[in-house]
Design an enzyme around this catalytic site. Sequence first.
Site, PDB file in Angstrom:
ATOM      1  CE  LYS A 152       7.736  -1.249  15.198  1.00  0.00           C
ATOM      2  NZ  LYS A 152       7.876   0.136  14.729  1.00  0.00           N
TER       3      LYS A 152
ATOM      4  CG  ASP B 124       9.879   3.101  16.438  1.00  0.00           C
ATOM      5  OD1 ASP B 124      10.933   3.041  15.779  1.00  0.00           O
ATOM      6  OD2 ASP B 124       8.990   2.231  16.390  1.00  0.00           O
TER       7      ASP B 124
ATOM      8  N   GLY C  22      -2.213   5.485  13.336  1.00  0.00           N
ATOM      9  CA  GLY C  22      -1.892   4.073  13.558  1.00  0.00           C
ATOM     10  C   GLY C  22      -0.821   3.912  14.623  1.00  0.00           C
TER      11      GLY C  22
ATOM     12  CG  ASN D 156      -6.418   8.240  10.763  1.00  0.00           C
ATOM     13  OD1 ASN D 156      -5.409   8.066  10.082  1.00  0.00           O
ATOM     14  ND2 ASN D 156      -7.204   7.246  11.154  1.00  0.00           N
TER      15      ASN D 156
HETATM   16  P1  ATR Z   1       1.515   1.810  11.328  1.00  0.00           P
HETATM   17  O1  ATR Z   1       1.841   0.958  12.518  1.00  0.00           O
HETATM   18  O2  ATR Z   1       2.563   1.745  10.249  1.00  0.00           O
HETATM   19  O3  ATR Z   1       1.163   3.197  11.673  1.00  0.00           O
HETATM   20  P2  ATR Z   1      -1.279   1.116  11.033  1.00  0.00           P
HETATM   21  O4  ATR Z   1      -1.428   1.018  12.501  1.00  0.00           O
HETATM   22  O5  ATR Z   1      -1.918   0.086  10.164  1.00  0.00           O
HETATM   23  O6  ATR Z   1       0.266   1.090  10.610  1.00  0.00           O
HETATM   24  O7  ATR Z   1      -1.758   2.566  10.585  1.00  0.00           O
HETATM   25  C1  ATR Z   1      -1.753   2.982   9.268  1.00  0.00           C
HETATM   26  C2  ATR Z   1      -2.124   4.442   9.194  1.00  0.00           C
HETATM   27  O8  ATR Z   1      -2.030   4.837   7.831  1.00  0.00           O
HETATM   28  C3  ATR Z   1      -3.546   4.737   9.628  1.00  0.00           C
HETATM   29  O9  ATR Z   1      -3.598   6.029  10.148  1.00  0.00           O
HETATM   30  C4  ATR Z   1      -4.292   4.617   8.304  1.00  0.00           C
HETATM   31  O10 ATR Z   1      -5.509   5.318   8.264  1.00  0.00           O
HETATM   32  P3  ATR Z   1      -6.877   4.598   8.719  1.00  0.00           P
HETATM   33  O11 ATR Z   1      -6.867   4.617  10.217  1.00  0.00           O
HETATM   34  O12 ATR Z   1      -7.947   5.436   8.127  1.00  0.00           O
HETATM   35  O13 ATR Z   1      -6.825   3.211   8.149  1.00  0.00           O
HETATM   36  C5  ATR Z   1      -3.307   5.306   7.402  1.00  0.00           C
HETATM   37  N1  ATR Z   1      -3.522   4.994   6.004  1.00  0.00           N
HETATM   38  C6  ATR Z   1      -3.210   3.841   5.374  1.00  0.00           C
HETATM   39  N2  ATR Z   1      -3.546   3.918   4.080  1.00  0.00           N
HETATM   40  C7  ATR Z   1      -4.079   5.160   3.881  1.00  0.00           C
HETATM   41  C8  ATR Z   1      -4.592   5.859   2.748  1.00  0.00           C
HETATM   42  N3  ATR Z   1      -4.604   5.282   1.538  1.00  0.00           N
HETATM   43  N4  ATR Z   1      -5.008   7.125   2.923  1.00  0.00           N
HETATM   44  C9  ATR Z   1      -4.960   7.708   4.135  1.00  0.00           C
HETATM   45  N5  ATR Z   1      -4.498   7.104   5.246  1.00  0.00           N
HETATM   46  C10 ATR Z   1      -4.052   5.845   5.122  1.00  0.00           C
END
Ligand code: ATR
Length: 493
Positions: free
Chosen positions: A289, A325, A353, A374
């Site tokens: 993206k 989106d 994210g 976050n």
């Molecule tokens: P997307 O494009 O789907 O949003 P991303 O950019 O990888 O994917 O973002 C993932 C989001 O999910 C982030 O906010 C991530 O938190 P971190 O910035 O701390 O990594 C969050 N996330 C993923 N796994 C998580 C978990 N187990 N607990 C809390 N937040 C999580």
Amino acid sequence: MGKAVLCLCLTGRTIQENLNTLNDFKGTYDLAELRADFLLPSEWQYLKAFPLKAPCPVIMTIRKPGDGGLFAHPEEDRLKIFRGVTGGGYAFFDFEEDFANNDLEAGARADGARIIRSIHSVSGFPSGLETRIRRLKRHPTDLPKAAIQIQSAGELLELLRTARRLQGFEKILLGMGPIGFITRVLASKIGSFLSYSSPPEQSAAPGRTDPLTLQKIYRYRQIGPDTKIFGIIGNPVMHSFSPRIHNAGFERLGLDAVYLPMQIEDPGPFFSLAEELGIEGVSVTIPFKESVIPLLNKQSENVTATGACNTLTKKNSSWQGTNTDVQGFLTPLEERFLSDWQGERTATVIGAGGAARSIVYALRRESFHVLILNRTPERAKSLAESFGCEWDTLDSGGAKKARRYNRLVVQTTSVGMVPDVEGEPFGEYRFQGSEIVYDIVYNPSETSFLRRAMRSGCRLVYGREMLLAQALHQFKLFTGRDLPEPESIDLGF
Ligand code: ATR
């Protein structure tokens, strides 16, 4: 050249198992390939009678390990089986490029069978493929075949160009593996005599799909030389739900078009593929993206603002990027809540994210005061600074702050998604019951987070609603038409 037929591959251990498969899938295939290399040796004696019992013409194949098969016995045994089944009524014998046995071939032809002469490339794209395919036709009734493992978009492009140069020349042509998947759906478009399919639980070749999916989701039999192609680029992308949505729309509106999952390793080569296939509309998913943006000729304001693009459309030979989106997220809120919203607009967004970025932008455009929470504070802070929001972490401090931003609570992380469906991103937070709670996870359709919110009396917005809404906006951009009755689309979960 007519439409491609559909072949069902039989890879059972026994003849009876194969007959049962033919019965289970009755009405979905035109011919069957009996892969005798999968049979127990004790079953070989029944091979000759098989065509009489099968309800369709049958291809006899005994593939060796070097060609992607299981027949590890001496070549003499293979020849013995072939000789033994001659006269049994097989419609085709599949012999590899390097196979030469004049007596056997003459016997098969005398029996009314055609010879499929095949190339199997399981690693590396073969050089001089077009010439090799043409040379496979050693006899007027021979049917050349090439099954090529496709490892990159560049190799796929090479295969499609070979197909174009061979238009009008009867052959079977297919790309194996997830990247080659589209050739299996587009057999009629690329001029292949047939496509192979397998029952869902058996797959003798990677990327092959079952006959019901091919017809129900991809409308295999409706595809022809003029079918317009759309799709979704991503990696991985084979399990995307978007094909179910867009293809249902084409079906309902009677459009000669198909939407395919296109797995690629990076977005650059896609544009050459699009040129070759005449693609004018495509969805973009993880992880492209952001990386697709520098390749665009034009971009909408929401792409610039969010740094994310999920839709490409081609107009006057220039590619335009859009982000549906943003609108897809807002549509369920607009339809159900925003028109008669009373009081202040506050929202807590969980996650920072890529998905959160589009959502925060959408909410700020609708004048919401937003708190971003976050796990990693730096990402929360950075997103908050981009859009003028508050931020904090997913702990008791964040939960306390959320009390002041809780008319709407939006969950944007992947926590709670299959397979880890018990996951909960924000257990610290106690719902009041007055919140509208929106989880963008759509599989499972009801996450643990939403269930907890529902028990507290909150009103819910499901990820499925956003998934559908963003796809409907794309569908309109692709076709200029509205997709009828989207609620009744079977997403398979
Ligand atoms: P997307 O494009 O789907 O949003 P991303 O950019 O990888 O994917 O973002 C993932 C989001 O999910 C982030 O906010 C991530 O938190 P971190 O910035 O701390 O990594 C969050 N996330 C993923 N796994 C998580 C978990 N187990 N607990 C809390 N937040 C999580």
